[in-house]
Design an enzyme around this catalytic site. Sequence first.
Site, PDB file in Angstrom:
ATOM      1  N   CYS A 172     -12.525   3.569   8.355  1.00  0.00           N
ATOM      2  CA  CYS A 172     -11.491   2.556   8.588  1.00  0.00           C
ATOM      3  C   CYS A 172     -12.068   1.624   9.645  1.00  0.00           C
ATOM      4  O   CYS A 172     -12.627   2.092  10.649  1.00  0.00           O
ATOM      5  CB  CYS A 172     -10.199   3.198   9.069  1.00  0.00           C
ATOM      6  SG  CYS A 172      -8.962   1.992   9.610  1.00  0.00           S
ATOM      7  N   THR A 198     -12.194  -4.660   5.516  1.00  0.00           N
ATOM      8  CA  THR A 198     -11.371  -3.464   5.595  1.00  0.00           C
ATOM      9  C   THR A 198     -11.902  -2.480   4.570  1.00  0.00           C
ATOM     10  O   THR A 198     -12.426  -2.897   3.525  1.00  0.00           O
ATOM     11  CB  THR A 198      -9.895  -3.766   5.299  1.00  0.00           C
ATOM     12  OG1 THR A 198      -9.182  -2.547   5.096  1.00  0.00           O
ATOM     13  CG2 THR A 198      -9.727  -4.623   4.065  1.00  0.00           C
ATOM     14  N   GLN A 205       0.828  -1.208   0.000  1.00  0.00           N
ATOM     15  CA  GLN A 205       0.000   0.000   0.000  1.00  0.00           C
ATOM     16  C   GLN A 205       0.862   1.258   0.000  1.00  0.00           C
ATOM     17  O   GLN A 205       0.634   2.196  -0.771  1.00  0.00           O
ATOM     18  CB  GLN A 205      -0.905   0.019   1.235  1.00  0.00           C
ATOM     19  CG  GLN A 205      -2.038  -0.985   1.228  1.00  0.00           C
ATOM     20  CD  GLN A 205      -2.769  -0.999   2.572  1.00  0.00           C
ATOM     21  OE1 GLN A 205      -2.264  -0.511   3.582  1.00  0.00           O
ATOM     22  NE2 GLN A 205      -3.961  -1.563   2.583  1.00  0.00           N
TER      23      GLN A 205
END
Length: 233
Positions: free
Chosen positions: A196, A83, A52
């Site tokens: 998140c 996620t 990421q």
Amino acid sequence: MRLLGVLGGMSWASTEVYHRGLNEGVAARLGGLHSARLLVHSVDFAPVAQAQHVGDWAGTARILTDAARGLRAGGAQALVVATNTMHKVADEVEDAAGLPLLHIADPTARALLDDGRRRVGLLATRFTMEEDFYVERLRSRGLDVVVPGEADRATVHRVIYDELVRGVVREESRSAYREVVGRLAADGAEAVVLGCTEIGLLLRPDDVDLPLYDTSALHVAAGVDWLCAPAGP
């Protein structure tokens, strides 16, 4: 009950929330000794997070598509990615697995719109706040999404990766998030999306004046609905 595949481990802390929530939701819906029929593939988060942060999203997609194919081979009939950030590669995962994917932004948008919210703040990883894959999905459903300023985005992102994904909850970080929410409110936000899946471990409804919409809880509820729905032909 249908069989749901869960792509987890990003982080283990949020996957634990999903596992408990899906089982508690099915038990509440069906009663007795019922629990959720799940296949869980919990990946090693370290290589995912590394990819990421260097922008290797193709690498993250390979990790998740391999796992998703394994879940399909095990009999899963649909997928959830436990996620928010990794929904950046949701389309690739869905296509590779050949299974429907329950997208986390969809129940979030429905809940906000059902409650009459239109202008909403977003707290998430830097990737989710700054790129189009998530914000545009919410905007396409009629929501006006407000993201924090640069310094606040850096703070929110740092707390997620340095603390929350490790299961660490600090009072000073809760205070910092409160201040960020205050600035979103000043910018006209009517509610805040916890975009998140770990933020719900830190920020609670009574911590701030704005309503909080926990994407993990809403995603779990959608998973329970899917699990308990009548099987198709």
